[in-house]
Write a protein that holds these residues in place. Structure first.
Motif, short mmCIF file in Angstrom:
data_model
loop_
_atom_site.label_atom_id
_atom_site.label_comp_id
_atom_site.label_asym_id
_atom_site.label_seq_id
_atom_site.Cartn_x
_atom_site.Cartn_y
_atom_site.Cartn_z
N ASP A 2 0.53 -1.01 0.02
CA ASP A 2 -0.17 -0.17 0.18
C ASP A 2 0.55 1.54 0.01
O ASP A 2 0.42 2.29 0.15
CB ASP A 2 -1.18 -0.12 1.07
N LYS A 3 1.95 1.02 0.38
CA LYS A 3 3.14 2.23 0.27
C LYS A 3 3.35 2.44 -1.22
O LYS A 3 3.53 3.31 -0.71
CB LYS A 3 3.87 1.97 1.15
N ASP A 4 3.50 1.83 -1.70
CA ASP A 4 3.98 2.08 -3.34
C ASP A 4 2.91 3.26 -4.15
O ASP A 4 1.86 2.31 -3.90
CB ASP A 4 4.43 1.23 -4.23
N THR A 5 3.46 4.25 -4.78
CA THR A 5 1.98 4.51 -5.74
C THR A 5 1.86 4.28 -6.70
O THR A 5 0.64 4.03 -7.38
CB THR A 5 2.81 5.81 -6.01
N LEU A 6 3.02 3.60 -7.71
CA LEU A 6 2.43 2.94 -8.81
C LEU A 6 1.38 1.46 -8.59
O LEU A 6 0.41 1.52 -9.70
CB LEU A 6 4.44 2.50 -9.49
N SER A 7 1.57 0.97 -7.56
CA SER A 7 0.85 0.04 -7.29
C SER A 7 -0.20 0.27 -7.36
O SER A 7 -1.52 -0.55 -7.80
CB SER A 7 0.91 -0.76 -6.33
N GLY A 8 -0.59 2.19 -6.58
CA GLY A 8 -2.66 1.99 -6.94
C GLY A 8 -2.38 2.79 -8.09
O GLY A 8 -3.49 2.78 -8.68
N TYR A 9 -1.84 2.76 -8.76
CA TYR A 9 -2.35 2.83 -10.72
C TYR A 9 -3.05 1.97 -11.31
O TYR A 9 -3.21 0.73 -11.10
CB TYR A 9 -0.92 3.30 -11.44
N HIS A 10 -2.91 2.39 -12.57
CA HIS A 10 -4.24 1.51 -13.72
C HIS A 10 -3.60 0.10 -14.15
O HIS A 10 -2.25 0.48 -14.44
CB HIS A 10 -4.68 2.19 -14.66
N PRO A 11 -3.76 -0.95 -14.33
CA PRO A 11 -2.98 -2.08 -14.19
C PRO A 11 -1.84 -2.22 -15.75
O PRO A 11 -1.27 -2.47 -16.11
CB PRO A 11 -3.90 -3.60 -14.48
N THR A 12 -3.14 -0.91 -16.42
CA THR A 12 -2.25 -1.43 -18.56
C THR A 12 -0.87 -0.18 -17.91
O THR A 12 -0.01 -0.38 -18.70
CB THR A 12 -3.18 0.25 -19.28
N VAL A 13 -1.48 0.80 -17.29
CA VAL A 13 -0.09 1.32 -16.48
C VAL A 13 1.10 1.14 -16.27
O VAL A 13 2.44 1.29 -16.77
CB VAL A 13 -0.48 2.83 -15.82
N ALA A 14 1.13 -0.09 -15.01
CA ALA A 14 1.88 -0.05 -14.83
C ALA A 14 2.60 -1.03 -15.22
O ALA A 14 3.61 -1.53 -15.52
CB ALA A 14 1.57 -1.10 -13.65
N MET A 15 1.53 -2.50 -16.24
CA MET A 15 1.98 -2.91 -17.06
C MET A 15 3.08 -2.32 -18.25
O MET A 15 3.98 -3.12 -18.52
CB MET A 15 0.98 -3.80 -17.82
N LEU A 16 2.79 -0.67 -19.41
CA LEU A 16 2.96 -0.51 -19.57
C LEU A 16 4.74 -0.36 -19.28
O LEU A 16 5.72 -0.16 -19.78
CB LEU A 16 2.68 0.82 -20.43
N PHE A 17 4.60 0.05 -18.34
CA PHE A 17 5.86 0.48 -17.39
C PHE A 17 6.47 -0.20 -17.24
O PHE A 17 7.80 0.06 -17.98
CB PHE A 17 5.72 1.07 -15.79
N PHE A 18 6.70 -1.33 -17.10
CA PHE A 18 7.65 -2.71 -16.85
C PHE A 18 7.42 -3.05 -18.23
O PHE A 18 9.31 -3.46 -18.84
CB PHE A 18 6.82 -3.41 -15.38
N VAL A 19 6.88 -3.33 -19.43
CA VAL A 19 7.47 -3.72 -20.43
C VAL A 19 8.57 -2.67 -21.04
O VAL A 19 9.48 -3.22 -21.59
CB VAL A 19 6.06 -3.77 -21.27
N LEU A 20 7.93 -0.93 -21.05
CA LEU A 20 9.49 -0.55 -21.27
C LEU A 20 10.25 -1.04 -21.15
O LEU A 20 11.85 -0.65 -21.70
CB LEU A 20 8.32 0.97 -21.39
N VAL A 21 10.39 -0.58 -19.56
CA VAL A 21 12.17 -0.50 -18.58
C VAL A 21 12.33 -1.69 -18.75
O VAL A 21 14.08 -1.90 -19.50
CB VAL A 21 12.07 -0.40 -17.55
#
Lengths: 300, 393
Positions: A2-21
């Motif tokens: 719950d401390k992490d902010t990215l976890s609170g974002y929509h799954p597509t955002v988080a997924m796209l982020f990880f795919v990119l990096v």
């Protein structure tokens, strides 16, 4: 998390982020990008896991780094700078060592990003993202991803129960300990077989595979997701166009060669730095806001 | 100007060659112009021998420049020697039509006795020879019989440079450039010299002193592969010698010539890996023909490794147990598959591409070794026969 902010974002955002990096770390061989990606992944993993991450990096990643660094020159002899000759008679080149360092850093950076991926992309998000497109696959994946953490949790429960009756791996002599360890494993296997049947029964009784089922999801694509998405698309677009126009070209063999420095290249570097530090920056921003709110609240 | 540069390169490369071969090079390079009568005094050779140096003698005849290379440690008994080489064309056309060759150069030596120290002769022709191989013949005008004496190394940088170690000096000799791969079909074994190979085929016999014809003349003709998957070697060519069966005798020193070239890449630059383009030399020569000292019992790979190491030329290899030989993956950072999927390094000794690995080629004195990069399984360099069968399997 719950401390992490990215976890609170929509799954597509988080997924796209990880795919990119993760994708850029694996497929674009550029030392500058790798350094930024490494920095981003390391800081994020420390933020997520704290002291445990530091210990993990020192205990497992450092030896891995050293092994990969030494292993590459043993097998690859390319490069124009011959330092000395190996006992086999093949040359030991500076370029092969440098590439070994690159490969080692790439390996640990990807592993570290994946540790973050596992924390953020929980199985519910995964099933939400891919449940429609590849239902069977996403189910299997989510079960497989859950497999190891679940087993470790269960083995802890069994070991604790065994410790109570004096049959833990810490009790007795070497032979006795080994025997206890095998017993614990045997119990775990028995439990997992039983559990598999339970799971199958449970799925069947809830109507798995029947048509016209709906899925509940709690995710909403709101304004902050749109902004994050926009940023990811811009950063990803810059990265891909830089890579396609071979401005991010870097050769380790046979001579260390970099594409000439251009303004566009610098822009890509800056956007990539922002990209790899994105989860950290989001966290810092939230923490800062929280602190200022607290400070202003205490004043009142 | 380019000629001057290539001359300088010859001198430099030879310098590094010598230092790598264990002889202490004094650094002072002796380049001597051969006088009109061709005679070089005994004292000059004594000087070369005593300083363990090497000597280069340049001459010019009939607009053709030639160069002798003497290695001090090989000169046992210095004497006055006549180094003059005459280039003529009295019977060139006869030999040319007889051997159906594209290029022929006639030459003769002023001296009739073998020169002490087995010097290497390089001939710098004024034109380009677009030939796959160059062979040295003598020709009997009465019986119309050509005798194959030796094979020579050919380089076109920019014009033809032909290099070989002369063994015979008496009479007229013909350097013959052939456009096809060195034809074993053209040569009958010395035991069958009277037997004509075919109706329109010229009669060619193999001289006893044919360089590299091999003391190990055991040419398996059973038609079966040996245990390292090697087909029988053709007549007149040495059979493979397993490296583990040979002991190197460092007391006996021989010389051979070595060159490393990648001209084929120049024609295939479009498919060359972009990161390797910087490694391709503009004239295709990674190592221009040099004379190297080797020890009795050494093989082609030993010489390549020593010479590359002494010159700081990158070379990467891998031991392949199934062929009982090393496989040369890359030289000068130009690797197999860098210029298309059919590219890689092949080697040639005395004009022939052996069908076995370089570690199994037991060298003889005066062998001419060429390492050549192919972009098409050897087809582009006339060596497809060496791998043809194994690819067909």
């Amino acid at each position: 998390m719950d401390k992490d902010t990215l976890s609170g974002y929509h799954p597509t955002v988080a997924m796209l982020f990880f795919v990119l990096v993760i994708g850029s770390t694996m497929f674009i061989q550029h030392p500058v990008l790798l350094a930024m990606s490494f920095l981003g992944s390391l800081s994020y993993s420390i933020y997520l896991n704290g002291r445990k991450a530091i210990r993990f990096n020192l205990m497992y990643m450092m030896p891995l780094l050293l092994i990969a660094m030494l292993l590459n020159p043993a097998f690859s002899h390319q490069g124009v700078t011959i330092l000395t000759y190996l006992p086999s008679g093949n040359p030991l080149t500076l370029e092969s060592i440098v590439y070994g360092v690159h490969a080692a850093f790439m390996l640990i950076t990807v592993i570290t990003w994946f540790s973050g991926f596992n924390k953020v992309m929980t199985s519910d998000k995964f099933v939400y993202l891919f449940g429609r497109i590849i239902p069977a696959m996403s189910l299997v994946l989510s079960m497989a991803l859950r497999f190891v953490p679940r087993f470790t949790a269960q083995i802890k429960i069994i070991a604790n129960a065994q410790r109570c009756v004096g049959r833990d791996v810490s009790n007795g002599g070497v032979l006795q300990r080994a025997k206890h360890g095998i017993k614990i494993l045997s119990m775990l296997v028995t439990w997992s077989l039983e559990n598999a049947i339970d799971t199958a029964d449970s799925m069947k009784s809830r109507g798995y595979g029947l048509p016209k089922r709906s899925a509940f999801s709690i995710f909403r694509f709101d304004k902050r997701d749109r902004w994050a998405m926009l940023f990811l698309l811009i950063a990803g677009g810059l990265l891909i166009s830089g890579s396609l126009t071979s401005q991010l070209l870097f050769w380790y063999y046979p001579v260390l060669t970099s594409a000439p420095l251009t303004v566009f290249q610098v822009i890509v570097f800056i956007s990539y730095l922002a990209l790899s530090l994105m989860p950290m920056l989001l966290n810092l921003k939230v923490d800062l806001t929280w602190r200022t709110l607290q400070a202003s609240a205490s004043k009142v | 100007m380019r000629k001057l540069i290539s001359w300088l390169l010859v001198v430099m490369m030879l310098g590094s060659c010598l230092s790598g071969c264990g002889s202490s090079s004094s650094g002072a390079q002796r380049t001597v112009q051969i006088p009109a009568n061709g005679i070089i005094a005994k004292s000059v050779f004594e000087g070369i021998r005593d300083s363990d140096d090497f000597g280069i003698f340049n001459g010019n005849n009939n607009d053709i420049t030639y160069q002798w290379l003497f290695i001090g440690s090989l000169i046992e008994e210095p004497e006055d020697m006549n180094l003059k080489v005459n280039f003529s064309s009295s019977h060139s056309s006869t030999v040319k039509s007889y051997l159906k060759a594209a290029y022929v150069q006639e030459l003769s030596f002023e001296t009739e006795n073998p020169l002490a120290g087995h010097p290497t002769l390089s001939i710098y022709l004024a034109d380009i020879w677009d030939a796959a191989s160059v062979e040295l013949y003598s020709f009997d005008l009465n019986s119309n019989k050509a005798t194959l004496l030796a094979t020579a190394a050919l380089e076109n940088s920019p014009n033809a440079i032909i290099t070989y170690i002369p063994q015979d000096f008496k009479g007229l000799f013909y350097l013959v450039g052939k456009s096809e791969a060195p034809g074993n079909s053209l040569v009958t074994g010395s035991d069958q010299s009277n037997q004509n190979t075919g109706g329109d085929q010229p009669l060619v016999e193999l001289d006893d002193t044919y360089t590299g014809a091999g003391a190990s003349g055991s040419t398996g003709s059973t038609g079966e592969k040996d245990k390292y998957l090697t087909d029988p070697t053709p007549a007149g060519r040495p059979a493979p010698v397993e490296p583990e069966d040979v002991t190197v005798n460092t007391a006996v020193r021989y010389t051979c010539t070595l060159s490393i070239r990648c001209d084929t890449i120049l024609d295939n630059m479009a498919i060359c890996e972009p990161n390797k383009v910087s490694q391709v030399p503009g004239d295709g020569a990674i190592m221009i023909t040099r004379t190297c000292v080797f020890y009795e019992g050494e093989n082609v790979f030993d010489v390549l490794q020593r010479e590359c190491r002494s010159s700081g030329i990158h070379m990467s290899f891998k031991w392949t147990p199934i062929y009982n030989s090393v496989y040369v993956q890359g030289i000068h950072n130009l690797y197999e598959f860098d210029v298309g999927e059919n590219s890689g390094w092949m080697y040639k000794v005395n004009g022939w591409f052996p069908n076995y690995g370089a570690s199994r080629y037991h060298l003889q004195n005066g062998d001419v070794i060429e390492w050549i990069y192919t972009c098409d399984l050897g087809r582009d360099i006339g060596g497809f026969y060496a791998i043809g069968d194994s690819m067909g399997r």
